[in-house]
Design a protein around this motif. Sequence first.
Motif, PDB file in Angstrom:
ATOM      1  N   SER A  49      -4.514 -22.255   1.580  1.00  0.00           N
ATOM      2  CA  SER A  49      -3.856 -22.760   2.781  1.00  0.00           C
ATOM      3  C   SER A  49      -4.911 -23.132   3.825  1.00  0.00           C
ATOM      4  O   SER A  49      -6.061 -22.710   3.747  1.00  0.00           O
ATOM      5  N   VAL A  50      -4.497 -23.931   4.799  1.00  0.00           N
ATOM      6  CA  VAL A  50      -5.413 -24.361   5.856  1.00  0.00           C
ATOM      7  C   VAL A  50      -5.712 -23.170   6.756  1.00  0.00           C
ATOM      8  O   VAL A  50      -4.811 -22.454   7.188  1.00  0.00           O
ATOM      9  N   GLN A  51      -7.005 -22.945   7.014  1.00  0.00           N
ATOM     10  CA  GLN A  51      -7.448 -21.888   7.918  1.00  0.00           C
ATOM     11  C   GLN A  51      -8.151 -22.554   9.093  1.00  0.00           C
ATOM     12  O   GLN A  51      -8.661 -23.658   8.970  1.00  0.00           O
ATOM     13  N   TYR A  52      -8.182 -21.864  10.218  1.00  0.00           N
ATOM     14  CA  TYR A  52      -8.789 -22.447  11.411  1.00  0.00           C
ATOM     15  C   TYR A  52      -9.951 -21.581  11.877  1.00  0.00           C
ATOM     16  O   TYR A  52      -9.820 -20.369  11.991  1.00  0.00           O
ATOM     17  N   TYR A  53     -11.089 -22.226  12.127  1.00  0.00           N
ATOM     18  CA  TYR A  53     -12.247 -21.569  12.721  1.00  0.00           C
ATOM     19  C   TYR A  53     -12.556 -22.314  14.007  1.00  0.00           C
ATOM     20  O   TYR A  53     -12.913 -23.503  13.963  1.00  0.00           O
ATOM     21  N   LYS A  54     -12.367 -21.652  15.136  1.00  0.00           N
ATOM     22  CA  LYS A  54     -12.569 -22.256  16.457  1.00  0.00           C
ATOM     23  C   LYS A  54     -11.828 -23.582  16.582  1.00  0.00           C
ATOM     24  O   LYS A  54     -12.343 -24.566  17.101  1.00  0.00           O
ATOM     25  N   GLY A  55     -10.599 -23.608  16.061  1.00  0.00           N
ATOM     26  CA  GLY A  55      -9.751 -24.789  16.157  1.00  0.00           C
ATOM     27  C   GLY A  55     -10.018 -25.858  15.121  1.00  0.00           C
ATOM     28  O   GLY A  55      -9.352 -26.883  15.102  1.00  0.00           O
ATOM     29  N   ILE A  56     -10.984 -25.649  14.222  1.00  0.00           N
ATOM     30  CA  ILE A  56     -11.320 -26.635  13.192  1.00  0.00           C
ATOM     31  C   ILE A  56     -10.574 -26.269  11.911  1.00  0.00           C
ATOM     32  O   ILE A  56     -10.758 -25.169  11.384  1.00  0.00           O
ATOM     33  N   PRO A  57      -9.723 -27.170  11.389  1.00  0.00           N
ATOM     34  CA  PRO A  57      -9.019 -26.865  10.144  1.00  0.00           C
ATOM     35  C   PRO A  57      -9.970 -26.922   8.941  1.00  0.00           C
ATOM     36  O   PRO A  57     -10.678 -27.902   8.740  1.00  0.00           O
ATOM     37  N   LEU A  58      -9.986 -25.842   8.173  1.00  0.00           N
ATOM     38  CA  LEU A  58     -10.792 -25.743   6.951  1.00  0.00           C
ATOM     39  C   LEU A  58      -9.876 -25.322   5.816  1.00  0.00           C
ATOM     40  O   LEU A  58      -9.030 -24.447   5.988  1.00  0.00           O
ATOM     41  N   GLN A  59     -10.043 -25.946   4.645  1.00  0.00           N
ATOM     42  CA  GLN A  59      -9.210 -25.594   3.501  1.00  0.00           C
ATOM     43  C   GLN A  59     -10.093 -25.455   2.270  1.00  0.00           C
ATOM     44  O   GLN A  59     -10.867 -26.355   1.941  1.00  0.00           O
ATOM     45  N   GLN A  60      -9.958 -24.318   1.597  1.00  0.00           N
ATOM     46  CA  GLN A  60     -10.753 -24.051   0.396  1.00  0.00           C
ATOM     47  C   GLN A  60     -10.424 -25.081  -0.685  1.00  0.00           C
ATOM     48  O   GLN A  60      -9.264 -25.406  -0.910  1.00  0.00           O
ATOM     49  N   ILE A  61     -11.445 -25.592  -1.331  1.00  0.00           N
ATOM     50  CA  ILE A  61     -11.269 -26.574  -2.392  1.00  0.00           C
ATOM     51  C   ILE A  61     -10.970 -25.845  -3.690  1.00  0.00           C
ATOM     52  O   ILE A  61     -11.617 -24.853  -4.038  1.00  0.00           O
ATOM     53  N   ASP A  62      -9.987 -26.362  -4.413  1.00  0.00           N
ATOM     54  CA  ASP A  62      -9.523 -25.750  -5.662  1.00  0.00           C
ATOM     55  C   ASP A  62     -10.498 -26.070  -6.792  1.00  0.00           C
ATOM     56  O   ASP A  62     -10.527 -27.176  -7.310  1.00  0.00           O
ATOM     57  N   ARG A  63     -11.325 -25.098  -7.134  1.00  0.00           N
ATOM     58  CA  ARG A  63     -12.249 -25.245  -8.261  1.00  0.00           C
ATOM     59  C   ARG A  63     -12.611 -23.869  -8.775  1.00  0.00           C
ATOM     60  O   ARG A  63     -12.432 -22.882  -8.082  1.00  0.00           O
ATOM     61  N   GLY A  64     -13.118 -23.787  -9.983  1.00  0.00           N
ATOM     62  CA  GLY A  64     -13.535 -22.507 -10.547  1.00  0.00           C
ATOM     63  C   GLY A  64     -14.911 -22.148 -10.025  1.00  0.00           C
ATOM     64  O   GLY A  64     -15.882 -22.852 -10.282  1.00  0.00           O
TER      65      GLY A  64
END
Length: 107
Positions: A27-42
């Motif tokens: 899911s989208v996470q926010y660090y200091k208002g910046i949306p970051l989303q983990q990329i799906d990979r092994g």
Amino acid sequence: MSRSRHKDGTLMENDKNNLNGVQRNFSVQYYKGIPLQQIDRGYGNAKARRFTINHTNQNCWIPCKHLETDGTIKPNQDIDYVIMQSKRQFKKAGVTIKFEVQEVNYD
């Protein structure tokens, strides 16, 4: 035999959502208002995980020491150095970076 098959010839399951028995957080996470989303990979035993920046194709790597086992950014983590190392990618993603000196101590 191919690496993607068991010795008996059956196909191996590559469930990227469940890595080593841990449900991963995409899911989208926010660090200091910046949306970051983990990329799906092994990731296997990787020491960092890749995240997309601001819903674009720009990405950065965040070391696992700042992440929970499922890829959630730990609370109260200071990952500003990751942003500064990847400032070009953040700029391309439309993120404005302001560098501000809080205090200087000349003791």
